[in-house]
Write a protein that holds these residues in place. Structure first.
Motif, PDB file in Angstrom:
ATOM      1  N   GLY A 160       0.805  -1.222   0.000  1.00 37.71           N
ATOM      2  CA  GLY A 160       0.000   0.000   0.000  1.00 37.71           C
ATOM      3  C   GLY A 160       0.834   1.267   0.000  1.00 37.71           C
ATOM      4  O   GLY A 160       1.989   1.292   0.426  1.00 37.71           O
ATOM      5  N   HIS A 161       0.207   2.359  -0.523  1.00 38.02           N
ATOM      6  CA  HIS A 161       0.789   3.704  -0.497  1.00 38.02           C
ATOM      7  C   HIS A 161       2.084   3.761  -1.314  1.00 38.02           C
ATOM      8  O   HIS A 161       2.245   2.999  -2.249  1.00 38.02           O
ATOM      9  CB  HIS A 161       0.983   4.161   0.945  1.00 38.02           C
ATOM     10  CG  HIS A 161      -0.264   3.978   1.758  1.00 38.02           C
ATOM     11  ND1 HIS A 161      -1.312   4.861   1.738  1.00 38.02           N
ATOM     12  CD2 HIS A 161      -0.645   2.965   2.593  1.00 38.02           C
ATOM     13  CE1 HIS A 161      -2.297   4.429   2.528  1.00 38.02           C
ATOM     14  NE2 HIS A 161      -1.922   3.271   3.057  1.00 38.02           N
TER      15      HIS A 161
ATOM     16  N   ASP B  51       2.730   9.486  -1.129  1.00 38.78           N
ATOM     17  CA  ASP B  51       1.744   9.026  -0.141  1.00 38.78           C
ATOM     18  C   ASP B  51       2.443   8.127   0.876  1.00 38.78           C
ATOM     19  O   ASP B  51       2.681   6.939   0.605  1.00 38.78           O
ATOM     20  CB  ASP B  51       0.623   8.266  -0.842  1.00 38.78           C
ATOM     21  CG  ASP B  51      -0.340   7.607   0.141  1.00 38.78           C
ATOM     22  OD1 ASP B  51      -0.386   8.050   1.310  1.00 38.78           O
ATOM     23  OD2 ASP B  51      -1.037   6.660  -0.265  1.00 38.78           O
TER      24      ASP B  51
ATOM     25  N   GLY C 133       1.304   7.008   3.676  1.00 44.09           N
ATOM     26  CA  GLY C 133       0.427   6.198   4.516  1.00 44.09           C
ATOM     27  C   GLY C 133       0.477   6.726   5.939  1.00 44.09           C
ATOM     28  O   GLY C 133       0.809   7.891   6.188  1.00 44.09           O
TER      29      GLY C 133
ATOM     30  N   LYS D  70       7.189   4.936   8.514  1.00 42.65           N
ATOM     31  CA  LYS D  70       6.164   5.180   7.507  1.00 42.65           C
ATOM     32  C   LYS D  70       5.552   3.861   7.052  1.00 42.65           C
ATOM     33  O   LYS D  70       6.252   2.879   6.822  1.00 42.65           O
ATOM     34  CB  LYS D  70       6.763   5.927   6.316  1.00 42.65           C
ATOM     35  CG  LYS D  70       7.282   7.312   6.674  1.00 42.65           C
ATOM     36  CD  LYS D  70       7.917   8.001   5.476  1.00 42.65           C
ATOM     37  CE  LYS D  70       8.423   9.390   5.869  1.00 42.65           C
ATOM     38  NZ  LYS D  70       9.095  10.080   4.734  1.00 42.65           N
ATOM     39  N   GLU D  71       4.234   3.888   6.931  1.00 40.75           N
ATOM     40  CA  GLU D  71       3.519   2.689   6.496  1.00 40.75           C
ATOM     41  C   GLU D  71       4.034   2.184   5.157  1.00 40.75           C
ATOM     42  O   GLU D  71       4.207   0.980   4.954  1.00 40.75           O
ATOM     43  CB  GLU D  71       2.024   2.999   6.404  1.00 40.75           C
ATOM     44  CG  GLU D  71       1.178   1.819   5.937  1.00 40.75           C
ATOM     45  CD  GLU D  71      -0.297   2.164   5.788  1.00 40.75           C
ATOM     46  OE1 GLU D  71      -1.067   1.284   5.342  1.00 40.75           O
ATOM     47  OE2 GLU D  71      -0.674   3.321   6.095  1.00 40.75           O
ATOM     48  N   LYS D  72       4.287   3.083   4.219  1.00 39.23           N
ATOM     49  CA  LYS D  72       4.706   2.675   2.880  1.00 39.23           C
ATOM     50  C   LYS D  72       6.003   1.866   2.921  1.00 39.23           C
ATOM     51  O   LYS D  72       6.221   0.995   2.072  1.00 39.23           O
ATOM     52  CB  LYS D  72       4.896   3.912   1.988  1.00 39.23           C
ATOM     53  CG  LYS D  72       6.053   4.831   2.403  1.00 39.23           C
ATOM     54  CD  LYS D  72       6.245   5.965   1.401  1.00 39.23           C
ATOM     55  CE  LYS D  72       7.441   6.856   1.769  1.00 39.23           C
ATOM     56  NZ  LYS D  72       7.653   7.933   0.764  1.00 39.23           N
TER      57      LYS D  72
ATOM     58  N   PHE E 296       4.643   6.179  -6.188  1.00 35.25           N
ATOM     59  CA  PHE E 296       3.205   6.328  -6.027  1.00 35.25           C
ATOM     60  C   PHE E 296       2.480   5.694  -7.204  1.00 35.25           C
ATOM     61  O   PHE E 296       2.840   5.911  -8.364  1.00 35.25           O
ATOM     62  CB  PHE E 296       2.825   7.814  -5.943  1.00 35.25           C
ATOM     63  CG  PHE E 296       1.347   8.038  -5.820  1.00 35.25           C
ATOM     64  CD1 PHE E 296       0.710   7.885  -4.599  1.00 35.25           C
ATOM     65  CD2 PHE E 296       0.587   8.381  -6.939  1.00 35.25           C
ATOM     66  CE1 PHE E 296      -0.661   8.064  -4.486  1.00 35.25           C
ATOM     67  CE2 PHE E 296      -0.778   8.573  -6.819  1.00 35.25           C
ATOM     68  CZ  PHE E 296      -1.402   8.414  -5.595  1.00 35.25           C
TER      69      PHE E 296
ATOM     70  N   HIS F  40      -1.277  -3.503   4.083  1.00 36.19           N
ATOM     71  CA  HIS F  40      -1.260  -2.178   4.710  1.00 36.19           C
ATOM     72  C   HIS F  40      -0.917  -2.302   6.192  1.00 36.19           C
ATOM     73  O   HIS F  40      -0.819  -3.410   6.737  1.00 36.19           O
ATOM     74  CB  HIS F  40      -2.628  -1.498   4.551  1.00 36.19           C
ATOM     75  CG  HIS F  40      -2.994  -1.212   3.132  1.00 36.19           C
ATOM     76  ND1 HIS F  40      -2.935   0.043   2.586  1.00 36.19           N
ATOM     77  CD2 HIS F  40      -3.414  -2.040   2.140  1.00 36.19           C
ATOM     78  CE1 HIS F  40      -3.299  -0.012   1.321  1.00 36.19           C
ATOM     79  NE2 HIS F  40      -3.597  -1.268   1.020  1.00 36.19           N
TER      80      HIS F  40
ATOM     81  N   GLU G 111      -7.906   3.980   4.313  1.00 36.06           N
ATOM     82  CA  GLU G 111      -7.173   3.475   3.149  1.00 36.06           C
ATOM     83  C   GLU G 111      -7.640   4.146   1.862  1.00 36.06           C
ATOM     84  O   GLU G 111      -6.849   4.349   0.944  1.00 36.06           O
ATOM     85  CB  GLU G 111      -7.328   1.955   3.049  1.00 36.06           C
ATOM     86  CG  GLU G 111      -6.772   1.174   4.240  1.00 36.06           C
ATOM     87  CD  GLU G 111      -5.291   1.417   4.495  1.00 36.06           C
ATOM     88  OE1 GLU G 111      -4.612   2.042   3.648  1.00 36.06           O
ATOM     89  OE2 GLU G 111      -4.809   1.001   5.570  1.00 36.06           O
TER      90      GLU G 111
ATOM     91  N   VAL H  56      -6.261   7.743   0.023  1.00 31.93           N
ATOM     92  CA  VAL H  56      -5.118   7.862  -0.890  1.00 31.93           C
ATOM     93  C   VAL H  56      -5.490   8.647  -2.152  1.00 31.93           C
ATOM     94  O   VAL H  56      -4.621   9.222  -2.816  1.00 31.93           O
ATOM     95  CB  VAL H  56      -4.588   6.461  -1.266  1.00 31.93           C
ATOM     96  CG1 VAL H  56      -5.624   5.692  -2.055  1.00 31.93           C
ATOM     97  CG2 VAL H  56      -3.301   6.559  -2.061  1.00 31.93           C
TER      98      VAL H  56
END
Length: 500
Positions: free
Chosen positions: A275-276, A280, A282, A290-292, A322, A344, A381, A384
């Motif tokens: 994800g992300h 972005d 996340g 960072k989530e990404k 991205f 994610h 989610e 985005v």
């Protein structure tokens, strides 16, 4: 001044003690077993030991000497009495007593009439009655069905179908899972008397019925003797029942549990979607993670395990870039993927306390959200699109979801969700991280929309939780989670290809 002889004083003391600690006979029905509870006479009123009567009624108790507090537990109801305090608590509520409990000889006492009123109102599965003529307490130990949320299971049979009706006392949230030969229904915040749910009504497509009570939920499991099509579960208010029908499949192709026109002879190609990415980030954890970043690392670990198992694996991104939502599922369609898995990390806003206490993984498939937790997860989610240069028009999402209700991939996506959830909750991941909520989730995740194959979204944990942020950053934990997810996919492949 008159003096009472010593012998007379001792005799009076003994008579007083006998009255003080006289026992009350207890008769248990229906077995007729006889025992006794301690009692005292105080201010002309008969008092009984709270702990003694609790045990006779089938409850457990704990005395906290330092706090001078007695806790009684039965039927998932907790009562707490405090010495010399004219109140008691039941779970989170406070109730007044007519008098304060007394402590005598190491036990806490209440007037018999008061204690019977409390126990009979708070423990409806047990009836206690005092017989004055025989100085006997009659305890009916047979559970009353009305004290349980789930009351009964009734099955009826026809030539090609089996109808199941589950009696309930109130509306209750439930989730159903079916991976042949086991069909299970899990009820949230519900109670069930497992002894009243037995095989006496089994028949038709059902070989056996089994019920179990967990701490915060209950479950009814059906062992089936052949693959079936099940109808949607429906709640009928007039009869307080949850009902569904199991229908016979008509062809060989249907034995896999999905429509006959689907053909998935092999499950070989998988698209992983971290994800992300790029502009972005996340969600961002309290430590700056960072989530990404962590979801990309987790997907790389999953890919390693899947490729070792013989799958062909593609990733929507292999670096920090991205990618719009619509292009992710289009990529999976172009690769003619057999599975699409979007990964994610979750997050919650709010106070520090909330962020530190909210944790756990969750697996979702695309469908209508059923509660606020699922709606919030999807909203986060779906945000985005704010980063997209030319956002796709998602206004027709509701129409798409209505069409999806009959889509052949919906059930397969749910089945894959259940397998991933089971391997995570029973494998080594459970030693580090809990499950967020009961069962699997469903919500309007736009990233799953448009995928013409079974697809799921995995929230690997809460990056907003400091402890889980560290776990998500840990290479060992990433590999452990990746191994469990891969194991579930391998199981799913075997089931599909074996026609189970």
């Amino acid at each position: 001044m008159n003096k009472v002889p010593l012998f007379s004083s001792v005799l009076m003391l003994l008579l007083w003690a006998a009255t003080l600690y006289a026992n009350i006979s207890v008769t248990h029905e229906p077995d007729g077993k006889k025992t006794a509870v301690r009692s005292i006479s105080h201010s002309g009123v008969r008092w009984v030991s709270v702990s003694d009567l609790a045990v006779k009624a089938g409850a457990t108790f704990r005395w906290r000497a330092f706090a001078q507090r007695l806790t009684v537990v039965k039927d998932q109801v907790q009562l707490t009495f405090s010495q010399d305090v004219a109140f008691y608590s039941s779970d989170s509520s406070i109730y007044q007593l007519s008098v304060s409990p007394l402590r005598r000889g190491g036990a806490l006492y209440l007037p018999l009439s008061t204690l019977l009123e409390v126990f009979n109102s708070k423990f409806p599965s047990t009836s206690i009655e005092y017989k004055t003529d025989s100085n006997t307490l009659l305890i009916q130990s047979s559970p009353r069905l009305s004290s349980y949320t789930i009351q009964s299971v009734q099955c009826s049979f026809a030539e090609n179908e089996t109808r199941v009706n589950i009696g309930v006392t109130e509306t209750v949230e439930f989730e159903i899972s079916y991976i042949h030969p086991d069909l299970s229904i899990t009820f949230s915040d519900a109670t069930i008397n497992a002894k009243n749910i037995d095989n006496s009504t089994a028949g038709g497509f059902i070989d056996s019925i089994f019920a179990v009570q967990y701490q915060n939920s209950s479950q009814i499991s059906f062992r089936l003797n052949k693959p079936v099509e099940k109808s949607q579960l429906q709640y009928t208010k007039e009869s307080n029942t949850i009902g569904f029908t199991l229908a016979a499949l008509e062809s060989k192709e249907n034995t896999a549990g999905f429509p006959a026109h689907i053909e998935i002879p092999r499950l070989e190609t998988i698209v992983l979607d971290p994800g992300h990415g790029g502009r972005d980030p996340g969600a961002i954890g309290p430590g700056g993670t960072k989530e990404k970043t962590v979801v990309l690392e987790l997907c790389l670990a999953i890919r390693k395990h899947l490729e070792t198992a013989g799958f062909t694996v593609y990733m929507t991104r292999e670096k920090d870039e991205f990618i719009p939502l619509a292009e992710r599922t289009q990529f999976a369609n172009d690769k003619k993927a057999d599975l699409f898995i979007s990964v994610h990390a979750n997050a919650v806003p709010g106070s520090r306390e909330r962020r530190e206490t909210t944790r756990g993984y969750k697996v979702y498939f695309l469908s209508q959200a059923r509660n606020e937790h699922e709606r919030l997860a999807a909203m986060r989610e779906n945000a985005v699109i704010e980063f997209e240069d030319k956002p796709k028009n998602y206004d027709n999402l509701q129409n798409i979801l209505i069409d999806l209700a009959g889509n052949e991939y919906l059930r397969l996506s749910q089945d894959l969700c259940i397998l991933i959830d089971q391997t995570l909750s029973t494998g080594p991941v459970s030693n580090y991280m809990p499950k967020l909520h009961l069962g699997v989730g469903q919500a309007n995740f736009w990233v799953l929309n448009g995928a013409y194959m079974p697809s799921v979204l995995i929230e690997a944990g809460f990056i907003s939780n400091p402890a889980e942020e560290k776990l998500l950053n840990d290479k060992k934990i990433q590999d452990t989670m990746a191994a469990s997810i891969s194991e579930a996919i391998v199981q799913f492949k075997h089931q599909i290809e074996a026609g189970l």
